[in-house]
Design a protein around this motif. Structure first.
Motif, PDB file in Angstrom:
ATOM      1  N   PRO A  49      82.156 -36.075  11.511  1.00 16.47           N
ATOM      2  CA  PRO A  49      82.631 -37.490  12.321  1.00 16.47           C
ATOM      3  C   PRO A  49      82.046 -37.317  13.812  1.00 16.47           C
ATOM      4  O   PRO A  49      81.763 -36.205  14.187  1.00 16.47           O
ATOM      5  CB  PRO A  49      84.100 -37.372  12.428  1.00 16.47           C
ATOM      6  N   LEU A  50      81.607 -38.484  14.238  1.00 18.36           N
ATOM      7  CA  LEU A  50      81.075 -38.688  15.466  1.00 18.36           C
ATOM      8  C   LEU A  50      79.697 -37.950  15.607  1.00 18.36           C
ATOM      9  O   LEU A  50      78.730 -38.872  15.952  1.00 18.36           O
ATOM     10  CB  LEU A  50      82.016 -38.176  16.540  1.00 18.36           C
ATOM     11  N   ILE A  51      79.459 -37.054  15.086  1.00 18.76           N
ATOM     12  CA  ILE A  51      77.868 -36.391  15.082  1.00 18.76           C
ATOM     13  C   ILE A  51      77.182 -37.197  14.194  1.00 18.76           C
ATOM     14  O   ILE A  51      75.866 -37.329  14.525  1.00 18.76           O
ATOM     15  CB  ILE A  51      78.041 -34.824  14.807  1.00 18.76           C
ATOM     16  N   LYS A  52      77.543 -37.730  13.048  1.00 21.36           N
ATOM     17  CA  LYS A  52      76.687 -38.592  12.216  1.00 21.36           C
ATOM     18  C   LYS A  52      76.276 -39.913  12.663  1.00 21.36           C
ATOM     19  O   LYS A  52      75.252 -40.369  12.458  1.00 21.36           O
ATOM     20  CB  LYS A  52      77.515 -39.013  10.894  1.00 21.36           C
ATOM     21  N   LYS A  53      76.874 -40.309  14.023  1.00 19.77           N
ATOM     22  CA  LYS A  53      76.335 -41.548  14.603  1.00 19.77           C
ATOM     23  C   LYS A  53      75.184 -41.065  15.110  1.00 19.77           C
ATOM     24  O   LYS A  53      74.276 -42.230  15.401  1.00 19.77           O
ATOM     25  CB  LYS A  53      77.277 -42.132  15.647  1.00 19.77           C
ATOM     26  N   LEU A  54      74.548 -40.135  15.449  1.00 21.91           N
ATOM     27  CA  LEU A  54      73.380 -39.449  16.164  1.00 21.91           C
ATOM     28  C   LEU A  54      72.229 -39.399  15.477  1.00 21.91           C
ATOM     29  O   LEU A  54      71.169 -39.263  15.801  1.00 21.91           O
ATOM     30  CB  LEU A  54      73.810 -38.565  17.024  1.00 21.91           C
ATOM     31  N   LYS A  55      72.469 -39.444  14.074  1.00 21.01           N
ATOM     32  CA  LYS A  55      71.345 -39.431  12.990  1.00 21.01           C
ATOM     33  C   LYS A  55      70.591 -38.172  13.173  1.00 21.01           C
ATOM     34  O   LYS A  55      69.394 -38.275  12.953  1.00 21.01           O
ATOM     35  CB  LYS A  55      70.577 -40.595  13.016  1.00 21.01           C
ATOM     36  N   LEU A  56      71.255 -37.105  13.494  1.00 16.71           N
ATOM     37  CA  LEU A  56      70.264 -35.982  13.623  1.00 16.71           C
ATOM     38  C   LEU A  56      69.817 -35.198  12.334  1.00 16.71           C
ATOM     39  O   LEU A  56      70.529 -35.534  11.443  1.00 16.71           O
ATOM     40  CB  LEU A  56      71.100 -34.943  14.190  1.00 16.71           C
ATOM     41  N   ARG A  57      68.770 -34.581  12.221  1.00  8.21           N
ATOM     42  CA  ARG A  57      68.522 -33.973  11.049  1.00  8.21           C
ATOM     43  C   ARG A  57      68.219 -32.391  11.113  1.00  8.21           C
ATOM     44  O   ARG A  57      67.596 -31.780  12.142  1.00  8.21           O
ATOM     45  CB  ARG A  57      67.166 -34.793  10.349  1.00  8.21           C
ATOM     46  N   GLU A  58      68.650 -31.521  10.186  1.00  2.58           N
ATOM     47  CA  GLU A  58      68.641 -30.121  10.486  1.00  2.58           C
ATOM     48  C   GLU A  58      67.216 -29.744   9.711  1.00  2.58           C
ATOM     49  O   GLU A  58      66.975 -30.197   8.664  1.00  2.58           O
ATOM     50  CB  GLU A  58      69.817 -29.498   9.593  1.00  2.58           C
ATOM     51  N   LEU A  59      66.761 -28.551  10.126  1.00  2.00           N
ATOM     52  CA  LEU A  59      65.724 -27.966   9.585  1.00  2.00           C
ATOM     53  C   LEU A  59      65.803 -26.605   9.878  1.00  2.00           C
ATOM     54  O   LEU A  59      66.467 -26.063  10.695  1.00  2.00           O
ATOM     55  CB  LEU A  59      64.313 -28.557   9.844  1.00  2.00           C
ATOM     56  N   TRP A  60      65.184 -25.717   8.837  1.00  2.00           N
ATOM     57  CA  TRP A  60      65.190 -24.129   9.137  1.00  2.00           C
ATOM     58  C   TRP A  60      63.841 -23.606   8.378  1.00  2.00           C
ATOM     59  O   TRP A  60      63.423 -24.330   7.477  1.00  2.00           O
ATOM     60  CB  TRP A  60      66.235 -23.417   8.587  1.00  2.00           C
ATOM     61  N   GLY A  61      63.444 -22.465   8.852  1.00  2.00           N
ATOM     62  CA  GLY A  61      61.978 -22.193   7.834  1.00  2.00           C
ATOM     63  C   GLY A  61      61.908 -20.677   8.285  1.00  2.00           C
ATOM     64  O   GLY A  61      62.432 -20.137   9.313  1.00  2.00           O
ATOM     65  N   VAL A  62      61.047 -19.943   7.599  1.00  2.00           N
ATOM     66  CA  VAL A  62      60.662 -18.546   7.678  1.00  2.00           C
ATOM     67  C   VAL A  62      58.966 -18.532   7.403  1.00  2.00           C
ATOM     68  O   VAL A  62      58.628 -19.239   6.544  1.00  2.00           O
ATOM     69  CB  VAL A  62      61.441 -17.581   6.717  1.00  2.00           C
ATOM     70  N   LYS A  63      58.672 -17.450   8.006  1.00  2.00           N
ATOM     71  CA  LYS A  63      57.075 -17.391   7.801  1.00  2.00           C
ATOM     72  C   LYS A  63      56.889 -15.801   7.880  1.00  2.00           C
ATOM     73  O   LYS A  63      57.584 -15.121   8.503  1.00  2.00           O
ATOM     74  CB  LYS A  63      56.032 -17.741   8.825  1.00  2.00           C
ATOM     75  N   MET A  64      56.336 -15.417   6.928  1.00  2.00           N
ATOM     76  CA  MET A  64      55.911 -13.940   6.878  1.00  2.00           C
ATOM     77  C   MET A  64      54.290 -13.689   6.440  1.00  2.00           C
ATOM     78  O   MET A  64      53.708 -14.541   5.877  1.00  2.00           O
ATOM     79  CB  MET A  64      56.691 -13.459   5.292  1.00  2.00           C
ATOM     80  N   PHE A  65      54.049 -12.404   6.955  1.00  2.00           N
ATOM     81  CA  PHE A  65      52.631 -11.829   6.671  1.00  2.00           C
ATOM     82  C   PHE A  65      52.868 -10.262   6.261  1.00  2.00           C
ATOM     83  O   PHE A  65      53.600  -9.557   6.842  1.00  2.00           O
ATOM     84  CB  PHE A  65      51.811 -11.874   7.877  1.00  2.00           C
ATOM     85  N   TYR A  66      52.185  -9.938   5.295  1.00  2.00           N
ATOM     86  CA  TYR A  66      52.318  -8.664   5.115  1.00  2.00           C
ATOM     87  C   TYR A  66      50.835  -8.143   4.655  1.00  2.00           C
ATOM     88  O   TYR A  66      50.385  -8.595   3.547  1.00  2.00           O
ATOM     89  CB  TYR A  66      53.336  -8.350   3.748  1.00  2.00           C
ATOM     90  N   GLY A  67      50.279  -7.137   5.207  1.00  2.00           N
ATOM     91  CA  GLY A  67      49.077  -6.668   4.951  1.00  2.00           C
ATOM     92  C   GLY A  67      48.867  -5.109   4.886  1.00  2.00           C
ATOM     93  O   GLY A  67      49.529  -4.606   5.839  1.00  2.00           O
ATOM     94  N   GLN A  68      48.081  -4.518   4.390  1.00  2.00           N
ATOM     95  CA  GLN A  68      47.774  -3.214   4.434  1.00  2.00           C
ATOM     96  C   GLN A  68      46.095  -3.096   4.565  1.00  2.00           C
ATOM     97  O   GLN A  68      45.506  -3.815   4.367  1.00  2.00           O
ATOM     98  CB  GLN A  68      48.065  -2.535   2.947  1.00  2.00           C
ATOM     99  N   LEU A  69      45.838  -1.830   5.287  1.00  2.00           N
ATOM    100  CA  LEU A  69      44.606  -1.423   5.742  1.00  2.00           C
ATOM    101  C   LEU A  69      44.236  -0.088   4.956  1.00  2.00           C
ATOM    102  O   LEU A  69      44.986   0.856   5.202  1.00  2.00           O
ATOM    103  CB  LEU A  69      44.650  -1.635   7.242  1.00  2.00           C
ATOM    104  N   SER A  70      43.212  -0.295   4.212  1.00  2.00           N
ATOM    105  CA  SER A  70      42.709   0.857   3.524  1.00  2.00           C
ATOM    106  C   SER A  70      42.207   2.063   4.452  1.00  2.00           C
ATOM    107  O   SER A  70      41.802   1.610   5.569  1.00  2.00           O
ATOM    108  CB  SER A  70      41.599   0.374   2.700  1.00  2.00           C
ATOM    109  N   ASP A  71      42.272   3.300   4.032  1.00  2.00           N
ATOM    110  CA  ASP A  71      41.786   4.410   4.901  1.00  2.00           C
ATOM    111  C   ASP A  71      40.505   4.267   5.433  1.00  2.00           C
ATOM    112  O   ASP A  71      39.970   4.566   6.572  1.00  2.00           O
ATOM    113  CB  ASP A  71      41.772   5.757   4.153  1.00  2.00           C
ATOM    114  N   ALA A  72      39.454   3.573   4.644  1.00  2.00           N
ATOM    115  CA  ALA A  72      38.262   3.380   5.134  1.00  2.00           C
ATOM    116  C   ALA A  72      38.001   2.498   6.218  1.00  2.00           C
ATOM    117  O   ALA A  72      37.143   2.432   7.051  1.00  2.00           O
ATOM    118  CB  ALA A  72      37.321   2.928   4.074  1.00  2.00           C
TER     119      ALA A  72
END
Length: 808
Positions: free
Chosen positions: A712-735
């Motif tokens: 109630p009341l908040i819906k009159k503002l017409k706001l929109r939710e969002l969420w997200g994640v980002k990931m980076f995974y890497g390995q470095l060889s001995d050489a």
């Protein structure tokens, strides 16, 4: 009925204590199966009759149930939202029957069929002010051509119109559809300033074909839940309001409305057939004013269906009209009218007709525009006919050309000069710690120079280093068509000398714009680069493309960047020289895009985009110092989640084989990138991580107000939710790890002596965000937080980001 013995249409029959049941057909007959063991009880009900509980003692066949009429006579049905809605009513039972029979009522479920299709797409102004006409002098004639008949009380001025005739083919085995556009007529503005293809692409994206039997209706880049979706009764209320009898049969009129009027739902009415098909004959739908939408004041959808000889209802005509504006004041309108005709339910065509893309525009469609004018199945009004002539006259108007030139400079950043245009404006000036103030003059050729040859380039000068930089890349068509026309086939050559931050790709837009030079995490380490490149691209009609290339690349560290040998700290590496062979295979099924010359922006729909890239380094040739192999792959897709909005996901990974200095390995991008496959990291420092085998992942979910619409009341503002994640995974060889291998270079340090680049541990890097969109209809606020590797030097843990985001 007890008194007359006549059948009662749509009477509801349910097995008590189970979900089994059905509705009677138009003659009062019913049949269904149940796993309930006898004896069990049936609850039979209908509007205007007393409910009856009937006991089934054994496996009964051919039972007859009589209902007593109430003494009430219903002269009219009044739908009132003040009364409590009953989920158990004949209207809901009828909708469940429609849902149950959707599969058999879909057009594509026919064994084979073909038909002709006419589409008319319009866009223009609503009630244009008289000030426009008075203030535009020689252009005032354009504002005389007003449509005052389509919508009583409204004046519509069309500024864009397109008509097309197509042949449509559908098969159920194999499941396939094909639309071949054979004739196309549209308003074309001066192509130096206006990309007519993009106007048509954008409007076609906003006004897509509507299939009432789909779970969702996609319009103006939003998903509206269909009133006959599988889960529609959870979100809609239904009422039987009338019965309709005409030459096509007998139908029940259903009115429907959302349970929550702020969700992306529709209101309106349906006509449902009473011939055991439970098919839709009419759908008349509109949005609710309370819906969480911007800039849309009204949207009206009318779908009409006609029966064939077998009483199968097929789509005859659709009419979609949208009025856009602010605070209920209309500004512009869009309208798409589609007419299907000459249906053939026993066509004679082979499966070869489905080869290539589902939508195919014949190369002769525009030249064959006369077919539209002579064979269109609907008649244009005199106002509509005049639109084409008025646009042609407008293109030759000097005042209009001046307005377009200014608008093009502000929107695209280029100043047209006939066969050549200067720009982009935002690259004219920038600043960095090597060049100081940097001035750049660039540009590109236009179609007036040649459609089969495209050239872009720039010349730049740094005030501090007092050196010139340059770039030039000509592209030549190999198929005798425009280099920008899909499917393209061309070869291009490139020469570039400039300074780059490590990890940056070659190109016309290489990160030296004014806006990127004032960002917070701007680079401090640079490579003086010379590059020579040749590429060949061929695209196929099924949206598979193959790109091959060769790049000779010489890089020299400048400023405070040093490449210190990992085997001997007294030895500096002065140059990194590579020769790179590249093969890129891309598949973007059903892709649509906006384009300007060779630059394309994918219109993101539900279809994925795949990329596979292979690189090989040639050592010994042309001074190349390194041999290596690299394989990279990525996929991006948008998931439409019905009432939960949509989510974008990108997954990428790769492996590099060879002993290489770290600038040649994988370095995550920290600069915001519009390429769907390049994941940028907001809270990662430049050159912070390096890897020779890696995986990236990004996920962003936009809920479109699904939660906030319920508050109630908040819906009159017409706001929109969002969420997200980002990931980076890497390995470095001995050489390739400078702390272990002796044939690479050490990671560089910053001005405080801190090591800037790191090999990752066992955990991937993560960052997440939450945010609110649609604040005041145009602002997006995000809170971004780095979730780990917080012990590294100069880490910025979190930040707030405010950006403009104008969306429907």
């Amino acid at each position: 009925m007890n008194k007359t013995g006549k059948g009662i249409p749509l009477a509801s029959v349910k097995v008590l204590e189970t979900a089994d049941g059905t509705s009677c057909d138009s003659t009062g007959y019913f049949s269904f199966s149940t796993t309930k063991q006898s004896p069990f009880k049936l609850l039979v009900s209908a509007i205007g009759y007393q409910e009856v509980v009937y006991t089934i003692e054994n496996q009964a066949i051919g039972i007859k149930i009589l209902l007593e009429s109430t003494d009430q006579v219903i002269d009219a049905v009044e739908v009132s939202r003040r009364q409590k809605y009953n989920n158990r009513n004949p209207a809901v039972d009828l909708i469940y029957q429609v849902i149950k029979h959707k599969r058999s009522n879909r057009l594509e479920n026919q064994p084979k069929l073909s038909f002709e299709q006419y589409d008319k797409l319009q866009f223009g102004l609503v009630n244009p002010s008289d000030r426009y006409k008075k203030g535009l002098g020689s252009m005032s004639f354009f504002f005389d051509n007003l449509d005052t008949l389509t919508i009583p009380g409204e004046k519509l001025l069309s500024i864009f119109m397109q008509e097309q005739l197509s042949d449509v083919y559908i098969s159920n085995n194999p499941k396939a559809s094909k639309k071949k556009v054979k004739s196309l007529l549209q308003t074309d503005y001066d192509q130096r300033y206006v990309n007519n293809h993009n106007i048509q692409s954008y409007l076609s994206y906003l006004f897509q074909d509507i299939e009432i039997y789909d779970d969702n209706i996609f319009l103006i880049n939003k998903l509206f839940l269909s009133p006959i979706a599988n889960n529609a009764p959870v979100f809609y209320k239904y009422y039987i309001t009338d019965t309709v009898q005409n030459e096509d049969g007998r139908f029940v009129e259903l009115q429907f409305e959302p349970r929550n009027r702020t969700d992306l739902l529709l209101s309106g009415k349906l006509h449902i057939s009473l011939d055991n098909r439970y098919a839709v004959r009419l759908a008349d739908m509109q949005i609710n004013k309370e819906a969480n939408l911007n800039w849309v004041n009204d949207m009206h959808i009318i779908l009409t269906y006609k029966p064939n000889a077998d009483h199968f209802l097929y789509l005859d005509k659709s009419d979609v009209r949208i009025h856009f504006g602010v605070r209920e004041r209309d500004a512009v309108f869009g309208r798409k009218t589609t007419k299907n005709y000459n249906y053939d339910f026993s066509p004679d065509f082979t499966n070869e007709v489905f080869q290539g893309a589902p939508l195919e525009i014949a190369t002769s469609a525009k030249e064959n525009k006369q077919m539209v004018t002579t064979q269109r199945p609907v008649t244009l009004s005199e106002v509509e006919k005049q639109v084409y002539a008025n646009v042609d006259s407008l293109n030759s108007n000097r005042t209009f050309k001046s307005i377009l030139a200014v608008g093009y400079l502000l929107a695209q950043g280029f100043h047209p000069m006939g066969a050549f245009e200067l720009g982009p404006l935002e690259y004219l000036y920038s600043r960095n710690n090597i060049e100081g103030n940097r001035i750049r003059i660039g540009g590109r050729t236009t179609a007036l120079f040649s459609e089969k040859v495209f050239i872009e380039g720039y010349l730049a000068y740094g005030m501090d280093d007092q050196k010139f930089k340059y770039y030039v890349k000509p592209t030549f068509a190999l198929n005798g068509k425009s280099v920008a026309e899909f499917p393209a086939h061309y070869i291009q050559f490139g020469v570039q000398h400039d300074i780059f931050d490590p990890g940056r790709n070659l190109g016309f837009r290489k990160g030296d714009s004014f806006f990127q030079s004032i960002r917070k995490n701007r680079p401090t380490k640079w490579l003086d680069t010379y590059a020579y490149q040749v590429k060949h691209l061929i695209e196929f009609g099924n949206h598979v493309s193959l790109e091959t290339g060769f790049t000779h690349h010489r890089r020299r560290p400048i400023g405070d960047l040093e490449f210190v040998s990992s085997g001997d700290p007294n030895v500096l590496l002065h140059d990194i020289n590579t020769n790179d062979l590249e093969i890129v295979l891309r598949w973007a099924p059903y892709e649509k895009f906006y384009n300007r010359n060779l630059t394309r922006q994918t219109i993101i729909e539900k279809y994925p985009v795949f990329n596979v890239q292979y690189n090989r380094g040639l050592k010994g040739f042309w001074g190349g110092d390194y041999a290596y192999d690299a394989l990279r792959a990525s996929v991006s897709k948008r998931f439409f989640l019905n009432q939960l909005g949509f989510a974008d996901a990108t997954l990428a990974g790769g492996k590099i084989w060879g002993t290489l200095p770290y600038p040649l390995l994988e370095i995550p991008d920290v600069v915001k990138n519009e390429d769907r496959h390049v994941i940028d990291y907001a809270k990662m420092r430049n050159m912070e991580f390096v890897a020779d085998s890696y995986v990236r992942f990004a996920f962003e979910h936009q809920l479109e107000g699904f939660i906030l619409n319920k508050l109630p009341l908040i819906k009159k503002l017409k706001l929109r939710e969002l969420w997200g994640v980002k990931m980076f995974y890497g390995q470095l060889s001995d050489a390739n790890n400078p702390y272990i291998g002796s044939n690479v270079v050490h990671f560089d340090t910053d001005s405080d002596g801190n090591i800037m680049t790191h090999a990752m541990g066992k955990s991937p890097y993560w960052e997440g965000k939450v945010g609110l969109d649609n604040i005041l209809s145009f602002l997006k606020v995000e809170y971004i937080r780095r979730l780990n590797y917080l012990q590294l030097p100069n880490v910025d843990k979190d930040t707030y980001r405010v950006s403009l985001n104008i969306n429907f």
